[in-house]
Design a protein around this motif. Sequence first.
Motif, mmCIF file in Angstrom:
data_model
loop_
_atom_site.group_PDB
_atom_site.id
_atom_site.type_symbol
_atom_site.label_atom_id
_atom_site.label_comp_id
_atom_site.label_asym_id
_atom_site.label_seq_id
_atom_site.Cartn_x
_atom_site.Cartn_y
_atom_site.Cartn_z
ATOM 1 N N ARG A 1 -5.220 5.482 2.035
ATOM 2 C CA ARG A 1 -4.324 4.498 1.765
ATOM 3 C C ARG A 1 -4.081 4.019 0.324
ATOM 4 O O ARG A 1 -5.790 4.050 0.312
ATOM 5 C CB ARG A 1 -3.914 3.402 2.732
ATOM 6 N N GLU B 1 -3.391 1.578 -3.083
ATOM 7 C CA GLU B 1 -2.932 -0.366 -3.688
ATOM 8 C C GLU B 1 -1.816 0.566 -4.448
ATOM 9 O O GLU B 1 -1.858 1.428 -5.687
ATOM 10 C CB GLU B 1 -4.267 -0.756 -3.888
ATOM 11 N N GLN B 2 -0.624 -0.431 -4.258
ATOM 12 C CA GLN B 2 0.639 0.037 -5.260
ATOM 13 C C GLN B 2 0.377 -0.449 -6.426
ATOM 14 O O GLN B 2 0.464 0.325 -7.754
ATOM 15 C CB GLN B 2 1.349 -1.027 -4.752
ATOM 16 N N GLN C 1 0.875 -0.453 0.512
ATOM 17 C CA GLN C 1 0.110 0.017 -0.463
ATOM 18 C C GLN C 1 0.746 0.933 0.449
ATOM 19 O O GLN C 1 1.653 0.963 0.702
ATOM 20 C CB GLN C 1 -0.497 0.032 1.095
#
Lengths: 71, 267
Positions: free
Chosen positions: B40, B42-43, B6
């Motif tokens: 946050r 998500e990558q 994250q």
Amino acid sequence: MNNVIVKSKEVTLLEILDRVLDKGVVISGDMVISVADVDLIYLGLKVLLSSVETIEKLRGSPFVGPMQEAR
Amino acid sequence: MVENRQLVYLYCVADKEPKINGGNNLYSICHNGLYAVASRVEQLEFGEDGLKKKMADFEWVKTKASLHERIIERVMSGTNVIPFKFATLFNTDNSLKAMLEQYGQEFKAILRKLVNKQEWGLKIYCNPEKLKTSFSNDEAEILKIENEIKFSSVGKSYFLKKKKDELIEKTLNERINECGQESFELLKELSFEAHINRLLPREVTEREDEMVLNSAFLVHKDEVGDFHNMVDTLKMHYEGKGFLIDCTGPWPPYNFCGLSSGKGQNE
């Protein structure tokens, strides 16, 4: 102050993109995405921001005097 | 398997504790009296590769850019904010805190400047044909040439027509400059700061009319009434003559949060 216009709910997407993608504080540092990358993608989106040449073509001549200080 | 870490997405920095109810995974980080509003993400979505792909998806950009704006507007309703550019990402909360530490004094100075002020946007569009019609009947020089054309030979009238077209183009540009310059200068006088931004081409605006002014103003709350009266005056003067004046706001102060390092804004 009774003339204050309440922001229209239908502010166009253009107005939002013009600010959110192009303006706002840019911090360099521990960032995963560099600003340049986002700008490139932005161009890819055809959200092409016009260059100075386009401005001149459009107006015939660019603004002079105090108008230039903001650019 | 690719690990889906994250990332920390920063929306804005505020000078008071922001009222956020936890929607959109929002949270705030306080450091030295400044509050960063972040979430946050998500990558896979916002990491370098993911974002490149996602930015090609217009629906995605539309949704995320609108969300970015909405979140900042919500925070803005209770406190002064410094809005950050779309997809300002950090690896961890600690690296975001380190940034707050590094730029803390500058952020505080900007937030002090923003107290009791609002950003308003003004875009002017021009319909060249309508504008030409509006001045062709009262420009003495144009009328004079028209009159000469009536009494000229075919050959001479050809050149006169060319001259007339050139004169119309020249007048068109003058009128566009006048409208843009006058509007900007008059509104600037009622503002704390003012900026002229790049014009957006028609492919972007999806309007038939050309954008001839794209500007932003930082207006003191007490002056907002006068500012709008001036916008109305300009509208009365210019609309109907081929111009369209579009005033929007109040916006988060995207245009007025430049850092002194010169890296604060992408101009």
